[in-house]
Design a protein around this motif. Structure first.
Motif, PDB file in Angstrom:
ATOM      1  N   LYS A  56       0.821  -1.200   0.000  1.00 40.97           N
ATOM      2  CA  LYS A  56       0.000   0.000   0.000  1.00 40.97           C
ATOM      3  C   LYS A  56       0.856   1.251   0.000  1.00 40.97           C
ATOM      4  CE  LYS A  56      -3.880  -2.189   2.339  1.00 40.97           C
ATOM      5  NZ  LYS A  56      -4.860  -2.129   1.280  1.00 40.97           N
ATOM      6  N   ALA A  57       1.984   1.235   0.696  1.00 37.07           N
ATOM      7  CA  ALA A  57       2.941   2.349   0.703  1.00 37.07           C
ATOM      8  C   ALA A  57       2.288   3.680   1.014  1.00 37.07           C
ATOM      9  CB  ALA A  57       3.651   2.422  -0.631  1.00 37.07           C
ATOM     10  N   GLY A  58       1.255   3.645   1.838  1.00 35.96           N
ATOM     11  CA  GLY A  58       0.650   4.882   2.299  1.00 35.96           C
ATOM     12  C   GLY A  58      -0.203   5.590   1.265  1.00 35.96           C
ATOM     13  N   ARG A  59      -0.537   4.961   0.145  1.00 36.69           N
ATOM     14  CA  ARG A  59      -1.283   5.654  -0.887  1.00 36.69           C
ATOM     15  C   ARG A  59      -2.673   5.061  -1.103  1.00 36.69           C
ATOM     16  NH1 ARG A  59       1.109   9.510  -3.487  1.00 36.69           N
ATOM     17  NH2 ARG A  59      -0.456   9.432  -5.114  1.00 36.69           N
ATOM     18  N   ASP A  60      -3.084   4.119  -0.242  1.00 40.93           N
ATOM     19  CA  ASP A  60      -4.406   3.524  -0.388  1.00 40.93           C
ATOM     20  C   ASP A  60      -5.416   4.385   0.353  1.00 40.93           C
ATOM     21  OD1 ASP A  60      -6.424   1.849  -1.035  1.00 40.93           O
ATOM     22  OD2 ASP A  60      -5.959   0.352   0.489  1.00 40.93           O
ATOM     23  N   LYS A  61      -5.757   5.514  -0.266  1.00 44.00           N
ATOM     24  CA  LYS A  61      -6.668   6.468   0.348  1.00 44.00           C
ATOM     25  C   LYS A  61      -7.914   6.595  -0.516  1.00 44.00           C
ATOM     26  CE  LYS A  61      -3.509   9.442  -0.115  1.00 44.00           C
ATOM     27  NZ  LYS A  61      -2.835  10.744  -0.220  1.00 44.00           N
ATOM     28  N   PRO A  62      -9.081   6.872   0.095  1.00 42.48           N
ATOM     29  CA  PRO A  62     -10.294   7.009  -0.694  1.00 42.48           C
ATOM     30  C   PRO A  62     -10.283   8.246  -1.571  1.00 42.48           C
ATOM     31  CG  PRO A  62     -10.702   7.555   1.602  1.00 42.48           C
ATOM     32  CD  PRO A  62      -9.323   6.990   1.530  1.00 42.48           C
ATOM     33  N   THR A  63      -9.477   9.253  -1.225  1.00 42.39           N
ATOM     34  CA  THR A  63      -9.416  10.456  -2.040  1.00 42.39           C
ATOM     35  C   THR A  63      -7.974  10.852  -2.264  1.00 42.39           C
ATOM     36  OG1 THR A  63      -9.696  11.702   0.007  1.00 42.39           O
ATOM     37  CG2 THR A  63     -11.614  11.489  -1.398  1.00 42.39           C
ATOM     38  N   SER A  64      -7.756  11.571  -3.343  1.00 47.57           N
ATOM     39  CA  SER A  64      -6.422  12.076  -3.632  1.00 47.57           C
ATOM     40  C   SER A  64      -6.275  13.454  -3.025  1.00 47.57           C
ATOM     41  CB  SER A  64      -6.207  12.143  -5.145  1.00 47.57           C
ATOM     42  OG  SER A  64      -6.798  13.321  -5.659  1.00 47.57           O
ATOM     43  N   ARG A  65      -5.143  14.070  -3.318  1.00 47.68           N
ATOM     44  CA  ARG A  65      -4.869  15.390  -2.781  1.00 47.68           C
ATOM     45  C   ARG A  65      -5.844  16.427  -3.314  1.00 47.68           C
ATOM     46  NH1 ARG A  65       0.186  16.167  -5.440  1.00 47.68           N
ATOM     47  NH2 ARG A  65       0.442  18.129  -4.339  1.00 47.68           N
ATOM     48  N   PHE A  66      -6.388  16.236  -4.504  1.00 43.64           N
ATOM     49  CA  PHE A  66      -7.222  17.260  -5.131  1.00 43.64           C
ATOM     50  C   PHE A  66      -8.715  16.936  -5.092  1.00 43.64           C
ATOM     51  CE2 PHE A  66      -3.407  18.001  -8.200  1.00 43.64           C
ATOM     52  CZ  PHE A  66      -2.685  18.576  -7.162  1.00 43.64           C
ATOM     53  N   LYS A  67      -9.094  15.776  -4.580  1.00 40.56           N
ATOM     54  CA  LYS A  67     -10.501  15.356  -4.584  1.00 40.56           C
ATOM     55  C   LYS A  67     -11.112  15.464  -3.194  1.00 40.56           C
ATOM     56  CE  LYS A  67     -13.416  11.272  -5.430  1.00 40.56           C
ATOM     57  NZ  LYS A  67     -13.840  11.028  -4.033  1.00 40.56           N
ATOM     58  N   ALA A  68     -12.304  16.030  -3.133  1.00 37.28           N
ATOM     59  CA  ALA A  68     -13.049  16.129  -1.869  1.00 37.28           C
ATOM     60  C   ALA A  68     -14.269  15.225  -1.938  1.00 37.28           C
ATOM     61  CB  ALA A  68     -13.473  17.570  -1.611  1.00 37.28           C
ATOM     62  N   ASP A  69     -14.590  14.577  -0.819  1.00 35.18           N
ATOM     63  CA  ASP A  69     -15.756  13.695  -0.754  1.00 35.18           C
ATOM     64  C   ASP A  69     -16.967  14.362  -0.120  1.00 35.18           C
ATOM     65  OD1 ASP A  69     -14.585  11.381  -1.894  1.00 35.18           O
ATOM     66  OD2 ASP A  69     -13.516  11.003  -0.027  1.00 35.18           O
ATOM     67  N   THR A  70     -16.732  15.343   0.761  1.00 30.30           N
ATOM     68  CA  THR A  70     -17.829  15.971   1.490  1.00 30.30           C
ATOM     69  C   THR A  70     -17.754  17.484   1.361  1.00 30.30           C
ATOM     70  OG1 THR A  70     -16.579  16.096   3.573  1.00 30.30           O
ATOM     71  CG2 THR A  70     -17.871  14.089   3.160  1.00 30.30           C
ATOM     72  N   SER A  71     -18.864  18.126   1.692  1.00 31.82           N
ATOM     73  CA  SER A  71     -18.940  19.587   1.662  1.00 31.82           C
ATOM     74  C   SER A  71     -19.844  20.058   2.791  1.00 31.82           C
ATOM     75  CB  SER A  71     -19.479  20.072   0.316  1.00 31.82           C
ATOM     76  OG  SER A  71     -19.796  21.450   0.367  1.00 31.82           O
ATOM     77  N   THR A  72     -19.518  21.212   3.349  1.00 29.96           N
ATOM     78  CA  THR A  72     -20.373  21.829   4.368  1.00 29.96           C
ATOM     79  C   THR A  72     -21.189  22.968   3.780  1.00 29.96           C
ATOM     80  OG1 THR A  72     -18.576  23.346   4.988  1.00 29.96           O
ATOM     81  CG2 THR A  72     -18.736  21.268   6.202  1.00 29.96           C
ATOM     82  N   THR A  73     -21.062  23.215   2.468  1.00 27.56           N
ATOM     83  CA  THR A  73     -21.708  24.375   1.853  1.00 27.56           C
ATOM     84  C   THR A  73     -23.029  24.026   1.176  1.00 27.56           C
ATOM     85  OG1 THR A  73     -19.504  25.304   1.468  1.00 27.56           O
ATOM     86  CG2 THR A  73     -21.316  26.304   0.268  1.00 27.56           C
ATOM     87  N   GLY A  74     -23.190  22.807   0.701  1.00 27.50           N
ATOM     88  CA  GLY A  74     -24.398  22.443  -0.015  1.00 27.50           C
ATOM     89  C   GLY A  74     -25.566  22.098   0.871  1.00 27.50           C
ATOM     90  N   SER A  75     -25.341  22.138   2.195  1.00 31.53           N
ATOM     91  CA  SER A  75     -26.383  21.795   3.153  1.00 31.53           C
ATOM     92  C   SER A  75     -26.048  22.486   4.465  1.00 31.53           C
ATOM     93  CB  SER A  75     -26.465  20.278   3.324  1.00 31.53           C
ATOM     94  OG  SER A  75     -27.460  19.934   4.242  1.00 31.53           O
ATOM     95  N   LYS A  76     -26.827  22.246   5.483  1.00 33.87           N
ATOM     96  CA  LYS A  76     -26.564  22.832   6.791  1.00 33.87           C
ATOM     97  C   LYS A  76     -25.779  21.890   7.692  1.00 33.87           C
ATOM     98  CE  LYS A  76     -28.229  26.996   6.662  1.00 33.87           C
ATOM     99  NZ  LYS A  76     -27.402  28.181   6.957  1.00 33.87           N
ATOM    100  N   THR A  77     -25.327  20.786   7.131  1.00 34.48           N
ATOM    101  CA  THR A  77     -24.462  19.862   7.848  1.00 34.48           C
ATOM    102  C   THR A  77     -23.491  19.271   6.842  1.00 34.48           C
ATOM    103  OG1 THR A  77     -24.417  17.919   9.308  1.00 34.48           O
ATOM    104  CG2 THR A  77     -26.006  17.889   7.499  1.00 34.48           C
ATOM    105  N   ALA A 585     -18.214  20.557 -16.533  1.00 39.92           N
ATOM    106  CA  ALA A 585     -17.662  19.218 -16.328  1.00 39.92           C
ATOM    107  C   ALA A 585     -16.389  19.337 -15.506  1.00 39.92           C
ATOM    108  CB  ALA A 585     -17.369  18.539 -17.658  1.00 39.92           C
ATOM    109  N   GLY A 586     -16.118  18.294 -14.727  1.00 37.56           N
ATOM    110  CA  GLY A 586     -14.925  18.311 -13.897  1.00 37.56           C
ATOM    111  C   GLY A 586     -14.389  16.921 -13.652  1.00 37.56           C
ATOM    112  N   LEU A 587     -13.092  16.853 -13.385  1.00 38.94           N
ATOM    113  CA  LEU A 587     -12.418  15.605 -13.048  1.00 38.94           C
ATOM    114  C   LEU A 587     -11.396  15.927 -11.969  1.00 38.94           C
ATOM    115  CD1 LEU A 587     -12.411  12.620 -14.184  1.00 38.94           C
ATOM    116  CD2 LEU A 587     -10.353  13.283 -15.449  1.00 38.94           C
ATOM    117  N   ALA A 588     -11.452  15.230 -10.849  1.00 37.16           N
ATOM    118  CA  ALA A 588     -10.521  15.517  -9.757  1.00 37.16           C
ATOM    119  C   ALA A 588     -10.156  14.220  -9.051  1.00 37.16           C
ATOM    120  CB  ALA A 588     -11.138  16.493  -8.753  1.00 37.16           C
ATOM    121  N   GLY A 589      -8.874  14.054  -8.782  1.00 37.43           N
ATOM    122  CA  GLY A 589      -8.448  12.878  -8.042  1.00 37.43           C
ATOM    123  C   GLY A 589      -7.175  12.275  -8.595  1.00 37.43           C
TER     124      GLY A 589
END
Length: 729
Positions: A56-77, A585-589
């Motif tokens: 794995k060498a420390g790179r088995d992550k669900p997101t990369s440096r440029f990809k976000a999975d969650t946001s606090t702006t599109g909702s109130k939580t 359109a967008g691509l991140a990760g």
């Protein structure tokens, strides 16, 4: 007014200097232990775990440096982006650091459908256009309004989130094309310190420190920044410093209190760039200055304090109360082109100028209370959000015109020290002196209901009361206005598989006349403008969640835009219409191990559908209607492609292209800013406790213009570079 920066009275010389580096902040990843198959010994188990860690060498992550999975702006939580039926862009600090984006507007270049309308010492700080509509008043910090006029630095933010489309259900007035929300760097519970030192071309110097610690139930984090820079524009400079402490107190297992403070100060130059000539930026060197050597003043002072108390009644029910105080001051001498360039006659090849001393101060107090209740309803998952917002704003604006401001040659300017009658203080006759008070009272309810595990419904509404009173201290006219408004929002999300999400949404927003803290005789009696956003889109998580792909089709329309009354040119009526049809359109990760990308593209067809307002064309000299014209500062095509690749564990290379097609700088489409493509590059060397990074901007030395007005254009940076050295412990 004497010049307090005598060493900057000469054009800056381009010099390479070595210096310090903004750390990229290597991500830490945890190591999970796997249970051995039945019958294996403890020794076998240990061997299997070690092999697993090695692979794995420390790179088995669900997101990369440029990809976000969650946001606090599109909702109130905080919510998974795939669950939000609206387009959201997240610019993470890793991308900000990779690009050396020290200003928020530079970081926001990565957002599709967003254009910048600010240059060196811009007119109103960070001026943003989203999906063809102005978003100057739609700036937020941790979800609370931060609409003061200043150039926002990135030293204190974790990331920038942009929610696109009409969103008054979450943010009240404005939010037509969307909102920009900065997320403050808060304590993480760790102890450590990192810092950076940067030197660059045009005598750019910057240092920043990020330190945090924790003692028992109290955690603290401190971010500090200092920047001193000249410019590729003659007689320009920028001095800036800021401090942003943040504290978190875990009062109990269910209650915590956070305090975030920001102080940012800056002095620089108000500079609108080069004149427009025959509808194009004048063909002069981009460093050419047209102002007055001793009349260069642009001072801002910003203080923001935020206190948030969160209590969890249970695992299903929580409340958060946030109080925000903001104090903003901006004192400056303008330099504007007060008319179109002369093409013939005695003044041929010259342009008129104007100058004014201006002071605006603003105080905001906001209180937001948000309840989140997560409890199944009729056996289906359900999240109920409801709450209130109360806000008070006070805005003072003074202006005094200078006299004896002469015309200047466009192609052979002679720069002088001062205007004959420079306004140094606010004694004597003022052009403007007004005080505006506003009050906001609002309540909202928003619900997300899972019809099935694959289908989610989101719906709700907000009710706003927005009152404004304006006192004219020159004794001309006083105005007041009160508006009440419902702002509904609805959407459906279909997720046939864990990696797919499709949605349709509808949202409304409103723009009252006093949205930007100003009322005039021709709009004080008008109800708010109304906006509708229709959007259909898709979001995909690819390669086990390491890469995200998004696409959206939308129509954003203002159905009753303000326009000049056909019966009385001194009044406005709500009879206009403006519309943007678009695709994003967008691509991140992470495309492959060690290869990260952030790609965005937007097509915007932003038109004035109906209007009875007219203006005289700066080229033709003819009176033209706004109707049928393209909205200002909106390129039809735009996008950013940024990528980095780790050649080894230590060496990283990357770069990107910023692209925009031509834009119109005036409302009758005679002033044009040419399209451009700017190429940047980055090379970095990483070690455990330090990083070295070289950023080169505009590698091909392309001449381009970031934004403009009818009579002026703001040049973008020429080829330049910055070398940064960073440390981390």
């Amino acid at each position: 007014m004497p010049d307090t920066h005598p060493n900057r009275n000469q054009p800056s010389a381009a010099k390479w200097r070595l210096g310090a580096l903004l750390p990229l902040g290597a991500a830490l990843s945890g190591m999970a232990l796997a249970e051995p198959p039945a019958g294996q010994t403890a020794d076998s188990e240990q061997e299997i775990v070690l092999d697993d860690v090695k692979v794995k060498a420390g790179r088995d992550k669900p997101t990369s440096r440029f990809k976000a999975d969650t946001s606090t702006t599109g909702s109130k939580t905080e919510m998974a982006i795939r669950d939000i039926p609206q387009s959201i862009s997240v610019v993470k600090k890793e991308l900000i650091e990779s690009q050396n984006a020290f200003n928020l507007r530079d970081a926001l270049r990565n957002v599709s459908g967003l254009t910048i309308a600010a240059g060196e010492g811009g007119r109103t700080g960070d001026s943003i256009t989203l999906r063809g509509f102005a978003a100057n008043s739609d700036q937020y910090l941790d979800g609370v309004k931060d609409n003061g006029q200043y150039n926002r630095d990135t030293f204190f933010i974790e990331r920038a989130e942009v929610l696109k489309g009409a969103s008054s259900i979450l943010f009240g007035r404005g939010a037509t094309g969307g909102v920009i929300n900065q997320v403050f760097k808060k304590p993480t519970g760790k102890t450590g310190v990192s810092g950076s030192f940067t030197y660059g071309l045009y005598d750019f110097k910057r240092t920043a420190i990020d330190a945090e610690t924790k003692y028992q139930d109290l955690a603290a984090r401190l971010n500090v920044m200092y920047q001193d820079a000249d410019s590729y524009r003659d007689y320009n400079y920028s001095n800036r410093w800021g401090i942003a402490p943040s504290f978190k107190w875990d009062i109990s297992a269910d209650t915590d209190l956070t305090l975030n403070l920001l102080h940012q100060q800056e002095d620089g130059v108000f500079d609108y760039g080069v004149p427009m000539y025959k509808g194009r930026p004048a063909g002069v060197p981009i460093n050419t200055y047209y102002g007055f050597v001793n009349n260069r003043m642009l001072d801002t002072d910003v203080n923001v304090a935020t206190v948030a108390l969160t209590h969890r009644f249970s695992s299903d029910f929580s409340v958060k109360n946030t109080v925000r105080y903001g104090d903003y001051e901006r004192n400056y001498l303008t330099h504007l082109y007060s008319g179109a360039a002369a093409y013939s006659g005695a003044n041929a090849g010259t342009i008129a100028r104007s100058q004014a001393l201006r002071l605006n101060t603003q105080e905001n107090v906001y209180n937001q209370t948000d309840f989140v209740y997560k409890k199944p309803l009729f056996g289906h998952d359900n999240i109920l959000m409801f709450g209130s917002e109360f806000g008070w704003e006070e805005y003072n604006f003074k202006s005094k015109n200078s006299t004896g401001v002469t015309r200047i040659s466009i192609f052979d300017p002679v720069v002088t020290a001062s205007a004959a009658g420079t306004a140094f203080d606010f004694s004597g006759t003022l052009a403007t002196n007004r005080l505006t008070h506003t009050q906001t009272y609002a309540g909202y309810v928003l619900d997300q209901f899972d019809i099935t595990p694959q289908i989610k419904l989101l719906g709700g509404t907000r009710y706003d009361v927005f009152d404004a009173q304006q006192d004219d201290r020159l004794g001309v006219l006083n105005f007041s206005r009160s508006d009440s408004q419902f702002s509904p929002r609805g959407g459906i999300v279909w997720q046939p598989a864990i990696w797919q999400s499709y949605y349709f949404s509808y949202g409304k927003s409103f723009n009252p006349s006093a949205e930007s803290l100003s009322l005039t005789a021709n709009n004080a009696n008008l109800p708010p403008e109304q906006n509708n956003n229709y959007e259909i889109g898709a979001k995909f998580d690819l390669f086990d969640g390491k890469l995200s792909a998004t696409a959206a089709l939308f129509r954003l329309e203002k159905t009753n835009a303000r326009t000049t009354s056909p019966l009385d040119s001194a009044l406005q009526v709500l009879a206009g219409e403006q519309r943007t049809d678009g695709f994003e359109a967008g691509l991140a990760g992470e495309i492959l191990p060690k290869w990260d990308v952030s790609l965005t593209y937007a097509y915007l067809d932003a038109k004035i559908i109906k209007s009875s307002t007219t203006a005289t064309g700066s080229v033709s000299g003819q009176v033209k209607s706004y109707e049928g014209m393209t909205a200002t500062n909106v390129p039809e095509h735009s996008g950013v492609a940024w990528t980095t690749y780790h050649l080894t564990d230590n060496w990283e290379i990357g770069g990107g292209v910023y692209y925009a097609s031509h834009r119109y700088a005036d409302s009758v489409n005679e002033a044009v800013l040419p399209g451009y493509a700017r190429l940047d590059a980055v090379v970095a060397y990483h070690q455990k406790h330090y990083d070295v990074q070289l950023n080169v901007f505009n590698l091909t030395d392309t001449v381009y213009y970031e934004s403009g007005q009818t009579n002026s254009a703001l040049p973008g940076t020429p080829v330049s570079g910055q070398l940064t050295v960073g440390f981390k412990y």
